[in-house]
Structure formats: structure tokens, C-alpha cells
Design a protein around this motif. Structure first.
Motif, PDB file in Angstrom:
ATOM      1  N   GLU A   1       0.675  -1.329  -0.097  1.00  0.00           N
ATOM      2  CA  GLU A   1       0.112  -0.170   0.039  1.00  0.00           C
ATOM      3  C   GLU A   1       0.768   1.206   0.050  1.00  0.00           C
ATOM      4  N   GLU A   2       2.128   1.259   0.286  1.00  0.00           N
ATOM      5  CA  GLU A   2       2.966   2.285   0.363  1.00  0.00           C
ATOM      6  C   GLU A   2       3.668   2.602  -1.157  1.00  0.00           C
TER       7      GLU A   2
ATOM      8  N   GLU B   1      -9.627  -6.130   9.687  1.00  0.00           N
ATOM      9  CA  GLU B   1      -9.832  -4.516  10.344  1.00  0.00           C
ATOM     10  C   GLU B   1     -10.011  -4.669  11.676  1.00  0.00           C
TER      11      GLU B   1
ATOM     12  N   GLU C   1      -9.163  -3.479  15.960  1.00  0.00           N
ATOM     13  CA  GLU C   1      -8.267  -3.514  16.939  1.00  0.00           C
ATOM     14  C   GLU C   1      -7.647  -5.040  17.205  1.00  0.00           C
TER      15      GLU C   1
ATOM     16  N   GLU D   1      -1.867  -5.279  14.440  1.00  0.00           N
ATOM     17  CA  GLU D   1      -0.619  -4.289  13.925  1.00  0.00           C
ATOM     18  C   GLU D   1      -1.097  -3.844  12.496  1.00  0.00           C
ATOM     19  N   PRO D   2      -0.869  -2.474  11.897  1.00  0.00           N
ATOM     20  CA  PRO D   2      -1.049  -2.229  10.331  1.00  0.00           C
ATOM     21  C   PRO D   2      -0.367  -3.022   9.622  1.00  0.00           C
ATOM     22  N   HIS D   3       0.871  -3.350   9.967  1.00  0.00           N
ATOM     23  CA  HIS D   3       1.723  -4.477   8.822  1.00  0.00           C
ATOM     24  C   HIS D   3       1.165  -5.709   8.981  1.00  0.00           C
ATOM     25  N   GLU D   4       0.333  -6.107   9.893  1.00  0.00           N
ATOM     26  CA  GLU D   4      -0.151  -7.241  10.056  1.00  0.00           C
ATOM     27  C   GLU D   4      -1.443  -7.292   9.169  1.00  0.00           C
ATOM     28  N   LEU D   5      -2.542  -6.388   9.330  1.00  0.00           N
ATOM     29  CA  LEU D   5      -3.375  -6.348   8.509  1.00  0.00           C
ATOM     30  C   LEU D   5      -3.073  -6.036   6.805  1.00  0.00           C
ATOM     31  N   ALA D   6      -1.923  -5.529   6.843  1.00  0.00           N
ATOM     32  CA  ALA D   6      -1.405  -5.015   5.212  1.00  0.00           C
ATOM     33  C   ALA D   6      -1.039  -6.331   4.458  1.00  0.00           C
TER      34      ALA D   6
END
Length: 404
Positions: free
Chosen positions: A30-31, A360, A362, A365-370
Motif C-alpha cells: 500500500e506504500e 480490520e 483492534e 498491527e497495521p503491517h499485519e493487516l496489510a
């Protein structure tokens, strides 16, 4: 000091002065904001403009068409030095990697002057009009029609799985110009503006939640006849040539994060070191190593396969220096690269354990969802650009010479 070493020092000095610090890191998932998208940043644009002014976005293209006019050896040095500082050659797109090479080989001088400089400068974003709802893997079965009317062609029909059409300016498109001809003989290759009246674009939401693919509908869309590439009804040969460039581009997935931009074994080693460190964070350890010997073995094997693949593509690139460009081996690389990337994504998911199950909210971590979304997205790798089954057919017929 030889001329190539002098050139390397010149490039090092130029990069130090012109590459913004923010652009000296590879961006994945996504980056990795596509060039030309609304999220494209100010310093990314600055990096693109500076490279384009030097012709470094398309280093080996002739200068009169917006390229750098560099030799293959100079281009290799440029890419090495850009990779060394952690940046990437900006402006990579369907225009630079697919349409541009085809125009250089098969376009007229006027068509090259009209389109290539804008591609090299990142001023025009292109979409590929190939697959149709009733003709996916059977590409030659396409039914989108183009009828000559004076100095224009009038186009009716639709395309599907069109990557990035919602952010694109123009389309290179396969159209049927002779419905009475044999399946592969009545097809033409034409370029037209996607902002033209009669074009409707509808994004398709993927299983990963992203919407990079689109449906595109044409209702009496007008394209200039002078934008027909090659001969009328002879577009199938151009279509196949472009697919070879596309498969070469997609095979970059197999080189791992950073793809062919990295181009060095040490970058591959760095990526897999990071994967191993992540696995150690989520999985049980024994004597400082992963306790799961099967996972340890699979990670090592995947790294070895990636190194071998990288070296194989490098060898093929050296063999193509004579100017022939990618051949049917592109299908071999495309097949292997996409399957290798899917295995890599499966390994990362295994390493994360239950933390790979988030979508999505709580608890993650964001990188786990990504990562969950990256794993789902990788499923499309062996479908886009010609399915693995299509590649196996090409390999059987064109590489191994097996009968139908």
C-alpha cells in the motif's frame, strides 16, 4: 580510469545532488503509490521530473523520444547506483514497460514523437485494453468493434480487468476491425484518449479490498485513424509482442520485494533476513533459531529459489542485449515468478500465525493487516497478464515445440 567507471562516478554525484532523501527507500504494497495517482507526493514528482529531464526514466531510449540515449552497459550502471541508494527508477508504468518498447519497434516515427516523450516524462498514464468479459484467456476471441469513418475509427464494446483505468489518460487497445476474417486476422491495435466521449469506467473491488482493476465500456468512442499502430487487421502480432514485454515486467514479482529494481543478491538476502526476523518474533524459538524446522527449511528454500530466479533473469537479460528483447522465455519467467511470489506470501502468513487472520479493527498491527491483503492480492498474480495455464501452453508450443 575507463569511460564506464567515469560514468559511474558522474551518476553517483548526480544522484547525491538530485535524489530527495524521502525517495531513497523502496515502497511496497500500500506504500507503493503508482506514478501519476492522486496520492503521488511532491518529492516523488520532483524525483520523476529530474530523472525525466536527464532521460533516466527510460535510459536506453533514443534522446529524441525522451530517453537518455545510454548504452546497455551505462543503463546497468545507472540502475545499480540508483539501487545502491535504495531508490527506484521513477515513472515505471505500462507506458514505459509495455507500450513504449512496442512503439520503438513497430510505431512510425511520427507516432514515436507523438507519444514516447510524454510516456518518458510521466505525463501520460496508459491502460491496457485487452481482456473482455467473453474473451479472457482466449484473447483472440475479442468482440470490441472498430469501424472506419473518415479519418477516425468508431469503437463499441467493453474491456474488463483493465488495471488502473480509473487513473489512466489513454488506452492501447485491441479491436476487431474485420469480423469476417479468421479469428487472429481481423484484429487491430489502436490508441485513444480515455477522456473521450462515450467512455465509461467502473472499478472492480478485489478480494483484497483494493480496486485497481476496472470495467471499461465504449459507446461510439472516436479514435484517430493515424493512431492505429502497424497495419489494419494485423494487430495480433503486435498484441503478442506487447504480452512478452508485459510478462517480463510481471516476472519482477519473483525477485521479491523491490523486484528487479534491487537486482542484487545482497538485497535478496536483506529481504529474507527481515522475513526470518519476523518469523522469530511470532514463532517459538529454540537456541535462538526457529523451533519449527519445516518452516526454517521452507524459508531457506524460498530464498535459494529467489536467488536462482534473479540470476536466471539476469542471464536472459544479458542474452537479449543484441536487441532482440524478451522472447517466449518471458512466459517461463512469468509463470515461475508469480508462483514463487505466491509461495513467499504463504510463508509470511505461516510465520505470522493467528496474527495473519486480521482484516480490520483492534488487535492487529497495521503491517499485519496489510500482509493479509498482500497475501490475497498475490492470488491474482498467476491470473493477470495471462494465466499460468496460458503460459504453460506457450512454453509447450513455442519453447519446447510440442504438438497441439
Amino acid at each position: 580510469m575507463d569511460s564506464l567507471e567515469s560514468f559511474r562516478q558522474e551518476i553517483q554525484s548526480w544522484l547525491e545532488q538530485n535524489c530527495p532523501v524521502s525517495q531513497r527507500q523502496l515502497r511496497e504494497g500500500e506504500e507503493a503509490v503508482p506514478w501519476g495517482s492522486p496520492q503521488f507526493g511532491e518529492e516523488a514528482q520532483q524525483w520523476l521530473d529530474r530523472c525525466a529531464a536527464k532521460g533516466f526514466t527510460c535510459p536506453s531510449w533514443p534522446k529524441e523520444y525522451g530517453g537518455g540515449g545510454l548504452s546497455k552497459e551505462q543503463e546497468r550502471v545507472l540502475r545499480q547506483e540508483i539501487g545502491t541508494i535504495g531508490a527506484q527508477v521513477p515513472g515505471g508504468s505500462f507506458g514505459t514497460h509495455m507500450l513504449g518498447p512496442v512503439l520503438l519497434e513497430l510505431g512510425s516515427h511520427e507516432q514515436k514523437l507523438r507519444f514516447l516523450p510524454d510516456i518518458a516524462a510521466g505525463r501520460t498514464v496508459w491502460a491496457q485494453g485487452y481482456s473482455e468479459p467473453g474473451a479472457g484467456s482466449d484473447l483472440a476471441g475479442l468482440q470490441t468493434r472498430a469501424v472506419r469513418n473518415g479519418d477516425e475509427y468508431v469503437i463499441n464494446g467493453s474491456k474488463i480487468w483493465t488495471t488502473g483505468a480509473n487513473n489512466a489518460d489513454w488506452m492501447f487497445c485491441l479491436v476487431r476491425t474485420d469480423p469476417e476474417a479468421a479469428k487472429h486476422d481481423g484484429i487491430s491495435f489502436i490508441l485513444f484518449n480515455l477522456k473521450s466521449p462515450g467512455v465509461t469506467i467502473s472499478p472492480i473491488e478485489l478480494i483484497s479490498g483494493a480496486s485497481e482493476f476496472c470495467e471499461v465500456f465504449f459507446e461510439d468512442v472516436r479514435a484517430k485513424a493515424e493512431n492505429l499502430i502497424g497495419e489494419k487487421n494485423k494487430g495480433w502480432a503486435i498484441a503478442k509482442r506487447l504480452l512478452q514485454f508485459e510478462r517480463t515486467m510481471i516476472s519482477g514479482f519473483g525477485a521479491g520485494p523491490g523486484g528487479k529494481r534491487s537486482g542484487k543478491k545482497k538485497r535478496v538476502a536483506k529481504v529474507y533476513r527481515a522475513m526470518a526476523d519476523m518469523a522469530l518474533q511470532y514463532q517459538p524459538q529454540k537456541d535462538g533459531k526457529l523451533a519449527n524446522v519445516t518452516l526454517r527449511d521452507q524459508l531457506t528454500q524460498n530464498e535459494m529459489d529467489t536467488i536462482c530466479f534473479t540470476l536466471s533473469t539476469k542471464r536472459a537479460g544479458e542474452e537479449a542485449k543484441a536487441g532482440a528483447g524478451p522472447g517466449h522465455t518471458a512466459s517461463m519467467f512469468k509463470w515461475y515468478a508469480t508462483e514463487l511470489n505466491k509461495r513467499r506470501q504463504e510463508l509470511i502468513m505461516t510465520s505470522l500465525g493467528s496474527k495473519a487472520l486480521g482484516w480490520e479493527g483492534e488487535g492487529f498491527e497495521p503491517h499485519e493487516l496489510a500482509q493479509t491483503r498482500a497475501w490475497l492480492r498475490s492470488k491474482g498474480n498467476s491470473i493477470e497478464g495471462g494465466t499460468s495455464e496460458v503460459q504453460m501452453n506457450v512454453i509447450a508450443k513455442r519453447v519446447l515445440g510440442l504438438p497441439d
